[in-house]
Write an enzyme that holds these catalytic residues in place. Structure first.
Site, PDB file in Angstrom:
ATOM      1  N   HIS A  20      46.773  37.190  38.630  1.00  0.00           N
ATOM      2  CA  HIS A  20      45.225  36.969  38.391  1.00  0.00           C
ATOM      3  C   HIS A  20      45.001  36.574  37.031  1.00  0.00           C
ATOM      4  CE1 HIS A  20      45.150  39.296  42.056  1.00  0.00           C
ATOM      5  NE2 HIS A  20      43.919  38.931  42.462  1.00  0.00           N
ATOM      6  N   LYS A  39      41.500  40.646  34.201  1.00  0.00           N
ATOM      7  CA  LYS A  39      41.710  41.605  35.395  1.00  0.00           C
ATOM      8  C   LYS A  39      42.312  42.865  34.607  1.00  0.00           C
ATOM      9  CE  LYS A  39      43.033  42.788  39.851  1.00  0.00           C
ATOM     10  NZ  LYS A  39      41.800  43.114  40.293  1.00  0.00           N
TER      11      LYS A  39
END
Length: 273
Positions: free
Chosen positions: A161, A165
């Site tokens: 990600h 995040k």
């Protein structure tokens, strides 16, 4: 028409959800937009803040959530925030007979149990999912079959990600792990990354590797490695719209359910059969 409130309204997901709901004016109306307490943009129309023009829903803050719910009477509240504030939002919404679509991840088992109890007690309907993308849920369904048929292979999970995040591993990776373990015909043990002289890989291991960098929306791969062959199942999201479309389907699905039950995206997409 379904009236919708969004908490985490100025976040990446929240703002994308509001834009999509407003593009479907015949079916949905955004009646409330909530963000963190003491937000400096409080009172400014959420449409103006996210670049779509005035929609008649001024930004409010979480400390005024119950007041705004009573004033706007939404049918469904969509939450993409953080675990602790989300639990509080679930409590307030449930006590005011508002159904829920929850996309927040990173809950502890205790927080999940608390939300389940609140939803059941107040007899509302809720969809709670780690990932609303339609493709990801087909990915999950395929994992059930693979775990049943080639579950004796070595299994590894890799997710990546964007650098912003906050939780790791992702909720989607943890859901993939849960699905695999529920469909294996053998013992398994989750481990998180490897470092140092760890010795030979044991048969029970399912290792999750979390990568972070750049602007990656969300990549997930599950590797089934056997002798002489390897099968890799991958889902890559190139835009948050993949998740938003699933959220909108969930809003429509849950809007009229008042049964004290928690549903997931398999229910929304009719994948449970």
């Amino acid at each position: 028409m379904i009236k919708v409130m969004v908490t985490g309204a100025l976040g990446r997901m929240g703002s994308s959800i509001i834009k999509t709901l407003c593009e479907n004016k015949e079916d949905y109306k955004v009646v409330g937009a909530i963000d963190v307490p003491n937000h400096p943009k409080k009172g400014i129309d959420i449409g103006e803040l996210i670049g779509i023009g005035n929609i008649g829903a001024p930004l409010e803050t979480a400390d005024n959530l119950e007041k705004v719910i009573k004033e706007t009477r939404p049918d469904v509240l969509v939450d993409f925030t953080a675990p602790a504030p989300c639990v509080n939002t679930v409590k307030i919404a449930s006590e005011n007979n508002v159904n829920l679509v929850v996309g927040t991840t990173g809950f502890t088992n205790e927080q999940m149990e608390e939300m389940e109890e609140i939803i059941n007690k107040n007899n509302i309907g809720a969809v709670i999912s780690q990932n609303y993308a339609i493709g990801v849920n087909i990915f999950f369904k395929t994992l059930e079959l693979l775990a049943q048929k080639i579950g004796d292979y070595d299994i590894e999970i890799v997710e990546m990600h964007h650098k912003f995040k906050k939780d790791a591993p992702s909720g989607t990776a943890l859901r993939a792990l849960e699905i695999i373990q529920n469909n294996l015909n053998r013992d398994s043990k989750a481990i998180y990354g490897r470092e140092g002289l760890v010795g030979e890989r044991t048969k029970e291991e399912i290792c999750i590797h979390a990568l972070r960098g750049g602007d990656v929306v969300g990549d997930h791969t599950v590797i089934f490695a056997g002798d002489g062959e390897r099968l890799e199942l991958t889902h890559k999201a190139s835009s948050r719209q993949a998740f938003v479309s699933g959220v909108v389907l969930a809003v429509k699905y849950i809007a009229d359910k008042k049964d004290g039950k928690i549903y997931n995206t398999f229910d929304v997409l009719n994948l449970n059969e």
